[in-house]
Design a protein around this motif. Sequence first.
Motif, PDB file in Angstrom:
ATOM      1  N   LEU A 331       0.822  -1.223   0.000  1.00 52.98           N
ATOM      2  CA  LEU A 331       0.000   0.000   0.000  1.00 52.98           C
ATOM      3  C   LEU A 331       0.852   1.268   0.000  1.00 52.98           C
ATOM      4  N   ALA A 332       2.182   1.114   0.088  1.00 53.07           N
ATOM      5  CA  ALA A 332       3.058   2.306   0.169  1.00 53.07           C
ATOM      6  C   ALA A 332       3.073   3.021  -1.177  1.00 53.07           C
ATOM      7  N   ARG A 333       3.163   4.360  -1.131  1.00 55.05           N
ATOM      8  CA  ARG A 333       3.157   5.138  -2.378  1.00 55.05           C
ATOM      9  C   ARG A 333       4.460   5.894  -2.563  1.00 55.05           C
ATOM     10  N   GLU A 334       4.831   6.025  -3.822  1.00 56.78           N
ATOM     11  CA  GLU A 334       6.102   6.671  -4.136  1.00 56.78           C
ATOM     12  C   GLU A 334       5.853   8.161  -4.344  1.00 56.78           C
ATOM     13  N   LEU A 335       5.825   8.913  -3.250  1.00 59.41           N
ATOM     14  CA  LEU A 335       5.518  10.342  -3.314  1.00 59.41           C
ATOM     15  C   LEU A 335       6.521  11.100  -2.456  1.00 59.41           C
ATOM     16  N   PRO A 336       6.807  12.361  -2.809  1.00 58.12           N
ATOM     17  CA  PRO A 336       7.608  13.176  -1.889  1.00 58.12           C
ATOM     18  C   PRO A 336       6.940  13.205  -0.518  1.00 58.12           C
ATOM     19  N   ALA A 337       7.754  13.264   0.547  1.00 63.38           N
ATOM     20  CA  ALA A 337       7.213  13.087   1.893  1.00 63.38           C
ATOM     21  C   ALA A 337       6.111  14.095   2.232  1.00 63.38           C
ATOM     22  N   ALA A 338       6.303  15.359   1.838  1.00 63.57           N
ATOM     23  CA  ALA A 338       5.294  16.372   2.180  1.00 63.57           C
ATOM     24  C   ALA A 338       3.965  16.047   1.500  1.00 63.57           C
ATOM     25  N   GLU A 339       4.056  15.603   0.245  1.00 66.10           N
ATOM     26  CA  GLU A 339       2.853  15.255  -0.507  1.00 66.10           C
ATOM     27  C   GLU A 339       2.176  14.027   0.135  1.00 66.10           C
ATOM     28  N   LEU A 340       3.007  13.066   0.571  1.00 69.54           N
ATOM     29  CA  LEU A 340       2.455  11.870   1.222  1.00 69.54           C
ATOM     30  C   LEU A 340       1.712  12.257   2.506  1.00 69.54           C
ATOM     31  N   VAL A 341       2.301  13.134   3.304  1.00 67.75           N
ATOM     32  CA  VAL A 341       1.634  13.549   4.548  1.00 67.75           C
ATOM     33  C   VAL A 341       0.301  14.226   4.222  1.00 67.75           C
ATOM     34  N   ARG A 342       0.316  15.090   3.202  1.00 68.18           N
ATOM     35  CA  ARG A 342      -0.947  15.760   2.819  1.00 68.18           C
ATOM     36  C   ARG A 342      -2.004  14.737   2.401  1.00 68.18           C
ATOM     37  N   ARG A 343      -1.597  13.764   1.569  1.00 74.56           N
ATOM     38  CA  ARG A 343      -2.557  12.725   1.128  1.00 74.56           C
ATOM     39  C   ARG A 343      -3.093  11.941   2.325  1.00 74.56           C
ATOM     40  N   LEU A 344      -2.190  11.545   3.223  1.00 74.17           N
ATOM     41  CA  LEU A 344      -2.606  10.757   4.392  1.00 74.17           C
ATOM     42  C   LEU A 344      -3.596  11.555   5.236  1.00 74.17           C
ATOM     43  N   ALA A 345      -3.315  12.847   5.395  1.00 74.01           N
ATOM     44  CA  ALA A 345      -4.206  13.702   6.197  1.00 74.01           C
ATOM     45  C   ALA A 345      -5.585  13.781   5.539  1.00 74.01           C
ATOM     46  N   GLU A 346      -5.596  13.964   4.220  1.00 72.93           N
ATOM     47  CA  GLU A 346      -6.886  14.073   3.509  1.00 72.93           C
ATOM     48  C   GLU A 346      -7.663  12.757   3.566  1.00 72.93           C
ATOM     49  N   GLU A 347      -6.951  11.658   3.326  1.00 71.92           N
ATOM     50  CA  GLU A 347      -7.624  10.349   3.347  1.00 71.92           C
ATOM     51  C   GLU A 347      -8.237  10.071   4.714  1.00 71.92           C
ATOM     52  N   THR A 348      -7.459  10.377   5.759  1.00 70.24           N
ATOM     53  CA  THR A 348      -7.947  10.111   7.125  1.00 70.24           C
ATOM     54  C   THR A 348      -9.185  10.957   7.392  1.00 70.24           C
ATOM     55  N   GLU A 349      -9.089  12.223   6.997  1.00 72.14           N
ATOM     56  CA  GLU A 349     -10.216  13.150   7.162  1.00 72.14           C
ATOM     57  C   GLU A 349     -11.479  12.559   6.509  1.00 72.14           C
ATOM     58  N   GLN A 350     -11.294  12.047   5.294  1.00 68.98           N
ATOM     59  CA  GLN A 350     -12.448  11.499   4.564  1.00 68.98           C
ATOM     60  C   GLN A 350     -13.022  10.267   5.272  1.00 68.98           C
ATOM     61  N   VAL A 351     -12.136   9.373   5.717  1.00 70.07           N
ATOM     62  CA  VAL A 351     -12.622   8.157   6.391  1.00 70.07           C
ATOM     63  C   VAL A 351     -13.352   8.536   7.680  1.00 70.07           C
ATOM     64  N   LEU A 352     -12.793   9.496   8.412  1.00 74.62           N
ATOM     65  CA  LEU A 352     -13.429   9.876   9.676  1.00 74.62           C
ATOM     66  C   LEU A 352     -14.783  10.545   9.421  1.00 74.62           C
ATOM     67  N   ARG A 353     -14.867  11.285   8.303  1.00 66.27           N
ATOM     68  CA  ARG A 353     -16.114  12.003   7.985  1.00 66.27           C
ATOM     69  C   ARG A 353     -17.183  11.061   7.428  1.00 66.27           C
ATOM     70  N   GLU A 354     -16.748  10.199   6.495  1.00 63.88           N
ATOM     71  CA  GLU A 354     -17.733   9.393   5.770  1.00 63.88           C
ATOM     72  C   GLU A 354     -17.813   7.947   6.255  1.00 63.88           C
ATOM     73  N   GLY A 355     -16.962   7.593   7.171  1.00 72.36           N
ATOM     74  CA  GLY A 355     -17.003   6.238   7.718  1.00 72.36           C
ATOM     75  C   GLY A 355     -16.282   5.216   6.861  1.00 72.36           C
ATOM     76  N   ARG A 356     -15.722   5.613   5.737  1.00 72.93           N
ATOM     77  CA  ARG A 356     -14.916   4.693   4.924  1.00 72.93           C
ATOM     78  C   ARG A 356     -14.067   5.461   3.911  1.00 72.93           C
TER      79      ARG A 356
END
Length: 356
Positions: A331-356
Amino acid sequence: MWPKTAISERLGLAWPLIQAPMAAATTPALAAAVSEAGGLGSLGVTMLTAEQYRAEVAAARERTSRPLNVNFFVHPRPSPLPEATARMRERLRPYYEELGLGEVPEAAEPAPPFDEPRLQAVLETRPEVVSFHFGLPAPAMVAAIKAAGLQVWSSATTVAEARWLEAHGCDAIIAQGLEAGGHRGTFLGADPAAQAGTMALVPQIVDAVSVPVVAAGGITDGRGIAAALMLGAAAVQMGTAFLLCPETKIPPAHRERLRRATDDGTRLTTLYSGRPARGLVTRFMDELADLEGRTAPFPTQNALTGPLRTRSPAGRQTDFVAHWSGQAAALARELPAAELVRRLAEETEQVLREGR
Ligand SMILES: Cc1cc2nc3c(=O)[nH]c(=O)nc-3n(C[C@H](O)[C@H](O)[C@H](O)COP(=O)(O)O)c2cc1C
Protein backbone atom coordinates in the motif's frame (compact mmCIF):
# COMPACT_ATOMS: atom_id res chain seq x y z
CA MET A 1 -12.46 15.61 11.44
CA TRP A 2 -9.16 14.61 12.94
CA PRO A 3 -9.49 14.54 16.72
CA LYS A 4 -7.15 16.66 18.82
CA THR A 5 -5.04 14.18 20.76
CA ALA A 6 -2.68 14.46 23.71
CA ILE A 7 0.26 14.09 21.30
CA SER A 8 -0.88 16.61 18.66
CA GLU A 9 -1.65 19.12 21.42
CA ARG A 10 1.58 18.55 23.32
CA LEU A 11 3.80 18.86 20.27
CA GLY A 12 1.71 21.34 18.30
CA LEU A 13 1.26 18.96 15.33
CA ALA A 14 -1.36 19.55 12.64
CA TRP A 15 -1.78 15.75 12.44
CA PRO A 16 -0.74 13.14 15.08
CA LEU A 17 1.18 11.34 12.35
CA ILE A 18 4.76 10.26 12.95
CA GLN A 19 7.24 9.21 10.28
CA ALA A 20 9.06 6.37 12.04
CA PRO A 21 12.75 6.65 12.89
CA MET A 22 14.50 4.11 10.66
CA ALA A 23 18.21 3.60 11.28
CA ALA A 24 20.23 4.16 8.09
CA ALA A 25 17.09 4.97 6.04
CA THR A 26 15.82 8.29 7.42
CA THR A 27 17.47 11.56 6.36
CA PRO A 28 17.29 15.16 7.59
CA ALA A 29 15.42 16.02 4.36
CA LEU A 30 12.79 13.35 5.08
CA ALA A 31 12.25 14.25 8.74
CA ALA A 32 12.15 17.98 8.02
CA ALA A 33 9.65 17.56 5.17
CA VAL A 34 7.31 15.55 7.42
CA SER A 35 7.56 18.04 10.29
CA GLU A 36 7.05 21.00 7.94
CA ALA A 37 3.95 19.26 6.54
CA GLY A 38 2.43 19.09 10.04
CA GLY A 39 3.48 15.60 11.19
CA LEU A 40 6.43 14.57 13.38
CA GLY A 41 9.62 13.79 11.46
CA SER A 42 12.07 11.35 13.01
CA LEU A 43 15.75 10.55 12.63
CA GLY A 44 17.00 6.99 13.25
CA VAL A 45 20.41 7.95 14.66
CA THR A 46 21.41 4.82 16.52
CA MET A 47 24.34 4.02 14.21
CA LEU A 48 25.83 7.53 14.36
CA THR A 49 28.60 8.82 16.62
CA ALA A 50 27.77 11.81 18.81
CA GLU A 51 29.45 14.09 16.23
CA GLN A 52 27.56 12.57 13.29
CA TYR A 53 24.37 12.86 15.35
CA ARG A 54 24.96 16.59 15.89
CA ALA A 55 25.47 17.11 12.15
CA GLU A 56 22.31 15.14 11.32
CA VAL A 57 20.14 17.15 13.71
CA ALA A 58 21.70 20.43 12.53
CA ALA A 59 20.90 19.50 8.91
CA ALA A 60 17.27 18.86 9.86
CA ARG A 61 17.09 22.07 11.92
CA GLU A 62 18.31 24.07 8.91
CA ARG A 63 15.18 22.94 7.10
CA THR A 64 12.60 23.16 9.88
CA SER A 65 12.02 24.65 13.30
CA ARG A 66 9.06 22.29 13.86
CA PRO A 67 9.34 19.38 16.38
CA LEU A 68 11.73 16.48 15.74
CA ASN A 69 12.13 12.97 17.16
CA VAL A 70 15.51 11.23 17.42
CA ASN A 71 15.81 7.51 18.09
CA PHE A 72 18.42 5.27 19.67
CA PHE A 73 18.65 1.53 20.34
CA VAL A 74 19.37 0.50 23.94
CA HIS A 75 20.44 -3.00 24.84
CA PRO A 76 22.72 -4.75 27.31
CA ARG A 77 26.19 -5.93 26.30
CA PRO A 78 25.77 -9.43 24.77
CA SER A 79 26.94 -12.53 26.61
CA PRO A 80 29.61 -14.21 24.42
CA LEU A 81 27.86 -17.51 23.35
CA PRO A 82 31.04 -18.88 21.67
CA GLU A 83 29.37 -22.07 20.35
CA ALA A 84 26.55 -20.26 18.55
CA THR A 85 29.05 -17.73 17.17
CA ALA A 86 31.39 -20.45 15.85
CA ARG A 87 28.46 -22.35 14.26
CA MET A 88 27.26 -19.17 12.60
CA ARG A 89 30.71 -18.25 11.26
CA GLU A 90 30.98 -21.73 9.77
CA ARG A 91 27.61 -21.42 7.99
CA LEU A 92 28.42 -17.91 6.73
CA ARG A 93 31.81 -18.89 5.26
CA PRO A 94 30.47 -20.22 1.90
CA TYR A 95 28.61 -16.95 1.29
CA TYR A 96 31.72 -14.89 1.99
CA GLU A 97 33.61 -17.13 -0.48
CA GLU A 98 30.83 -16.89 -3.08
CA LEU A 99 30.94 -13.08 -2.98
CA GLY A 100 34.72 -12.78 -2.60
CA LEU A 101 34.34 -10.93 0.70
CA GLY A 102 37.25 -12.65 2.48
CA GLU A 103 37.02 -14.11 5.98
CA VAL A 104 33.85 -13.96 8.08
CA PRO A 105 34.53 -11.18 10.65
CA GLU A 106 35.40 -12.13 14.23
CA ALA A 107 32.70 -11.50 16.84
CA ALA A 108 33.36 -7.86 17.82
CA GLU A 109 32.48 -6.20 21.10
CA PRO A 110 29.89 -3.60 20.07
CA ALA A 111 30.04 0.01 21.17
CA PRO A 112 27.50 0.94 23.85
CA PRO A 113 24.31 2.00 22.08
CA PHE A 114 23.44 5.11 24.09
CA ASP A 115 26.34 6.47 26.07
CA GLU A 116 27.31 9.65 27.89
CA PRO A 117 28.60 11.52 24.76
CA ARG A 118 25.33 10.78 22.95
CA LEU A 119 23.32 11.89 26.01
CA GLN A 120 25.25 15.18 26.09
CA ALA A 121 24.66 15.66 22.35
CA VAL A 122 20.92 15.11 22.89
CA LEU A 123 20.82 17.60 25.76
CA GLU A 124 22.63 20.18 23.58
CA THR A 125 20.52 19.71 20.47
CA ARG A 126 17.18 19.48 22.30
CA PRO A 127 14.98 17.42 19.95
CA GLU A 128 11.40 17.60 21.23
CA VAL A 129 11.14 13.79 21.46
CA VAL A 130 13.89 11.30 22.30
CA SER A 131 12.69 7.79 21.54
CA PHE A 132 14.28 4.44 22.28
CA HIS A 133 13.95 0.89 20.95
CA PHE A 134 14.54 -2.23 23.14
CA GLY A 135 13.59 -0.54 26.43
CA LEU A 136 15.13 2.52 28.06
CA PRO A 137 18.64 3.67 28.98
CA ALA A 138 19.78 3.93 32.64
CA PRO A 139 17.28 5.74 34.93
CA ALA A 140 19.69 8.68 35.43
CA MET A 141 19.82 9.20 31.65
CA VAL A 142 16.01 9.11 31.37
CA ALA A 143 15.81 11.58 34.26
CA ALA A 144 18.34 13.93 32.61
CA ILE A 145 16.41 13.98 29.31
CA LYS A 146 13.11 14.62 31.07
CA ALA A 147 14.65 17.29 33.32
CA ALA A 148 15.74 19.11 30.14
CA GLY A 149 12.06 19.31 29.13
CA LEU A 150 12.34 16.70 26.34
CA GLN A 151 9.93 13.80 25.98
CA VAL A 152 11.03 10.18 26.37
CA TRP A 153 9.21 7.56 24.30
CA SER A 154 9.83 3.85 23.69
CA SER A 155 8.26 0.88 21.91
CA ALA A 156 6.27 -1.91 23.59
CA THR A 157 5.39 -5.19 21.88
CA THR A 158 3.32 -6.51 24.81
CA VAL A 159 1.09 -5.06 27.55
CA ALA A 160 3.74 -6.04 30.15
CA GLU A 161 6.36 -3.97 28.31
CA ALA A 162 3.97 -1.01 28.10
CA ARG A 163 3.37 -1.15 31.86
CA TRP A 164 7.14 -1.39 32.48
CA LEU A 165 7.82 1.64 30.26
CA GLU A 166 5.16 3.73 32.01
CA ALA A 167 6.53 2.74 35.43
CA HIS A 168 10.03 3.79 34.30
CA GLY A 169 8.99 7.27 33.19
CA CYS A 170 8.01 7.04 29.51
CA ASP A 171 5.92 10.01 28.36
CA ALA A 172 4.30 8.05 25.51
CA ILE A 173 4.37 4.41 24.44
CA ILE A 174 4.63 3.15 20.89
CA ALA A 175 2.48 0.00 20.64
CA GLN A 176 4.35 -1.95 17.96
CA GLY A 177 2.11 -4.61 16.43
CA LEU A 178 3.47 -7.73 14.79
CA GLU A 179 2.90 -6.31 11.28
CA ALA A 180 5.64 -3.72 11.80
CA GLY A 181 8.72 -3.55 9.59
CA GLY A 182 12.22 -3.55 11.10
CA HIS A 183 13.23 -4.78 14.55
CA ARG A 184 10.68 -5.81 17.15
CA GLY A 185 11.22 -3.46 20.10
CA THR A 186 10.82 -6.42 22.48
CA PHE A 187 12.91 -6.10 25.66
CA LEU A 188 11.23 -8.34 28.26
CA GLY A 189 11.87 -11.52 26.30
CA ALA A 190 8.41 -12.23 24.85
CA ASP A 191 8.28 -14.85 22.10
CA PRO A 192 7.42 -13.09 18.79
CA ALA A 193 5.18 -16.02 17.84
CA ALA A 194 2.96 -15.09 20.81
CA GLN A 195 2.92 -11.34 20.13
CA ALA A 196 -0.20 -9.48 18.99
CA GLY A 197 -0.93 -7.57 15.80
CA THR A 198 -1.68 -3.84 15.90
CA MET A 199 -5.49 -4.29 15.98
CA ALA A 200 -5.27 -6.48 19.10
CA LEU A 201 -2.33 -4.75 20.82
CA VAL A 202 -3.28 -1.06 20.66
CA PRO A 203 -6.56 -1.16 22.63
CA GLN A 204 -5.07 -3.50 25.25
CA ILE A 205 -2.15 -1.11 25.82
CA VAL A 206 -4.50 1.90 25.78
CA ASP A 207 -6.47 0.22 28.60
CA ALA A 208 -3.34 -0.71 30.56
CA VAL A 209 -1.49 2.64 30.76
CA SER A 210 -2.41 6.26 31.37
CA VAL A 211 0.19 7.87 29.08
CA PRO A 212 -0.63 8.46 25.36
CA VAL A 213 -0.22 5.46 23.04
CA VAL A 214 1.19 5.62 19.50
CA ALA A 215 0.02 2.84 17.16
CA ALA A 216 2.68 1.30 14.88
CA GLY A 217 2.70 -1.62 12.49
CA GLY A 218 0.98 -2.09 9.14
CA ILE A 219 -0.48 1.44 9.00
CA THR A 220 0.06 2.74 5.48
CA ASP A 221 -2.94 4.83 4.44
CA GLY A 222 -5.85 6.89 5.79
CA ARG A 223 -7.93 3.80 6.54
CA GLY A 224 -5.24 2.46 8.85
CA ILE A 225 -4.74 5.83 10.54
CA ALA A 226 -8.47 6.27 11.18
CA ALA A 227 -8.71 2.70 12.54
CA ALA A 228 -5.79 3.30 14.93
CA LEU A 229 -7.40 6.51 16.22
CA MET A 230 -10.66 4.57 16.77
CA LEU A 231 -8.71 2.01 18.82
CA GLY A 232 -7.67 4.81 21.18
CA ALA A 233 -4.24 5.71 19.79
CA ALA A 234 -3.13 9.32 20.30
CA ALA A 235 -0.93 9.13 17.18
CA VAL A 236 0.31 6.71 14.54
CA GLN A 237 3.92 5.88 13.68
CA MET A 238 4.46 4.76 10.08
CA GLY A 239 7.72 3.38 8.73
CA THR A 240 7.15 1.32 5.59
CA ALA A 241 4.74 3.94 4.22
CA PHE A 242 7.69 6.38 3.95
CA LEU A 243 10.28 3.95 2.51
CA LEU A 244 9.44 4.84 -1.12
CA CYS A 245 9.71 8.62 -0.59
CA PRO A 246 12.56 10.09 -2.66
CA GLU A 247 14.00 11.63 0.54
CA THR A 248 14.47 8.16 2.11
CA LYS A 249 17.94 6.60 1.81
CA ILE A 250 17.54 2.93 0.85
CA PRO A 251 19.50 0.94 -1.75
CA PRO A 252 17.96 0.68 -5.25
CA ALA A 253 17.38 -3.08 -4.85
CA HIS A 254 15.34 -2.48 -1.68
CA ARG A 255 13.29 0.24 -3.41
CA GLU A 256 12.68 -2.00 -6.43
CA ARG A 257 11.45 -4.89 -4.28
CA LEU A 258 9.15 -2.60 -2.28
CA ARG A 259 7.53 -1.42 -5.54
CA ARG A 260 6.57 -5.05 -6.22
CA ALA A 261 5.67 -5.94 -2.60
CA THR A 262 2.79 -8.30 -1.84
CA ASP A 263 0.91 -9.03 1.38
CA ASP A 264 2.79 -12.31 1.96
CA GLY A 265 6.33 -11.21 1.11
CA THR A 266 7.78 -10.52 4.58
CA ARG A 267 8.93 -12.70 7.46
CA LEU A 268 10.41 -12.19 10.92
CA THR A 269 14.07 -13.16 11.07
CA THR A 270 16.83 -13.15 13.67
CA LEU A 271 19.49 -14.02 11.09
CA TYR A 272 20.79 -10.52 10.32
CA SER A 273 21.25 -9.03 13.80
CA GLY A 274 20.41 -11.70 16.39
CA ARG A 275 17.01 -10.17 17.26
CA PRO A 276 13.70 -10.59 15.44
CA ALA A 277 13.05 -8.08 12.68
CA ARG A 278 10.57 -8.09 9.79
CA GLY A 279 11.82 -7.84 6.23
CA LEU A 280 11.24 -8.96 2.66
CA VAL A 281 12.31 -12.60 2.36
CA THR A 282 15.82 -13.10 0.97
CA ARG A 283 17.76 -16.15 -0.21
CA PHE A 284 19.89 -15.74 2.94
CA MET A 285 16.78 -16.01 5.17
CA ASP A 286 15.56 -19.07 3.26
CA GLU A 287 18.84 -20.99 3.27
CA LEU A 288 19.68 -20.36 6.94
CA ALA A 289 16.13 -20.81 8.23
CA ASP A 290 17.21 -23.73 10.42
CA LEU A 291 19.38 -21.31 12.44
CA GLU A 292 16.51 -18.92 13.33
CA GLY A 293 16.70 -18.22 17.06
CA ARG A 294 20.14 -19.92 17.28
CA THR A 295 22.31 -17.06 15.99
CA ALA A 296 25.12 -15.26 17.75
CA PRO A 297 23.61 -12.80 20.26
CA PHE A 298 22.39 -9.35 19.29
CA PRO A 299 24.22 -7.27 18.14
CA THR A 300 27.23 -9.60 17.67
CA GLN A 301 25.35 -11.25 14.80
CA ASN A 302 25.32 -7.81 13.11
CA ALA A 303 29.12 -7.86 13.10
CA LEU A 304 29.22 -11.36 11.56
CA THR A 305 26.81 -10.41 8.75
CA GLY A 306 28.09 -6.82 8.32
CA PRO A 307 30.06 -7.26 5.04
CA LEU A 308 27.22 -9.30 3.51
CA ARG A 309 24.80 -6.47 4.30
CA THR A 310 27.03 -3.58 3.27
CA ARG A 311 29.38 -4.95 0.58
CA SER A 312 27.26 -7.35 -1.48
CA PRO A 313 27.51 -6.26 -5.13
CA ALA A 314 24.42 -4.51 -6.56
CA GLY A 315 23.19 -7.60 -8.43
CA ARG A 316 23.37 -9.79 -5.29
CA GLN A 317 21.75 -7.47 -2.74
CA THR A 318 18.38 -9.18 -3.13
CA ASP A 319 20.02 -12.38 -1.94
CA PHE A 320 21.96 -11.06 1.05
CA VAL A 321 20.97 -7.55 2.20
CA ALA A 322 18.25 -7.06 4.84
CA HIS A 323 15.31 -5.32 3.18
CA TRP A 324 13.23 -4.35 6.21
CA SER A 325 9.54 -3.92 5.49
CA GLY A 326 6.18 -4.16 7.25
CA GLN A 327 3.29 -6.33 6.08
CA ALA A 328 1.43 -3.49 4.31
CA ALA A 329 4.25 -2.45 1.96
CA ALA A 330 2.04 -3.06 -1.09
CA LEU A 331 0.00 0.00 0.00
CA ALA A 332 3.06 2.31 0.17
CA ARG A 333 3.16 5.14 -2.38
CA GLU A 334 6.10 6.67 -4.14
CA LEU A 335 5.52 10.34 -3.31
CA PRO A 336 7.61 13.18 -1.89
CA ALA A 337 7.21 13.09 1.89
CA ALA A 338 5.29 16.37 2.18
CA GLU A 339 2.85 15.26 -0.51
CA LEU A 340 2.45 11.87 1.22
CA VAL A 341 1.63 13.55 4.55
CA ARG A 342 -0.95 15.76 2.82
CA ARG A 343 -2.56 12.72 1.13
CA LEU A 344 -2.61 10.76 4.39
CA ALA A 345 -4.21 13.70 6.20
CA GLU A 346 -6.89 14.07 3.51
CA GLU A 347 -7.62 10.35 3.35
CA THR A 348 -7.95 10.11 7.12
CA GLU A 349 -10.22 13.15 7.16
CA GLN A 350 -12.45 11.50 4.56
CA VAL A 351 -12.62 8.16 6.39
CA LEU A 352 -13.43 9.88 9.68
CA ARG A 353 -16.11 12.00 7.99
CA GLU A 354 -17.73 9.39 5.77
CA GLY A 355 -17.00 6.24 7.72
CA ARG A 356 -14.92 4.69 4.92
C1 LIG B 1 13.56 0.11 7.41
C2 LIG B 1 13.09 0.20 8.85
C3 LIG B 1 13.99 0.57 9.84
C4 LIG B 1 13.56 0.74 11.16
N1 LIG B 1 14.44 1.19 12.11
C5 LIG B 1 13.99 1.52 13.35
C6 LIG B 1 14.84 2.19 14.27
O1 LIG B 1 16.02 2.49 14.01
N2 LIG B 1 14.31 2.50 15.49
C7 LIG B 1 13.01 2.22 15.82
O2 LIG B 1 12.58 2.54 16.93
N3 LIG B 1 12.20 1.58 14.96
C8 LIG B 1 12.66 1.24 13.73
N4 LIG B 1 11.79 0.64 12.84
C9 LIG B 1 10.43 0.29 13.28
C10 LIG B 1 9.49 1.50 13.21
O3 LIG B 1 9.74 2.38 14.28
C11 LIG B 1 8.01 1.10 13.31
O4 LIG B 1 7.78 0.33 14.45
C12 LIG B 1 7.53 0.32 12.09
O5 LIG B 1 8.05 0.88 10.90
C13 LIG B 1 6.01 0.34 12.03
O6 LIG B 1 5.54 -0.59 11.09
P1 LIG B 1 5.35 -0.28 9.52
O7 LIG B 1 6.73 -0.39 8.95
O8 LIG B 1 4.43 -1.33 9.06
O9 LIG B 1 4.81 1.12 9.40
C14 LIG B 1 12.21 0.46 11.51
C15 LIG B 1 11.32 0.05 10.50
C16 LIG B 1 11.73 -0.08 9.19
C17 LIG B 1 10.71 -0.46 8.14
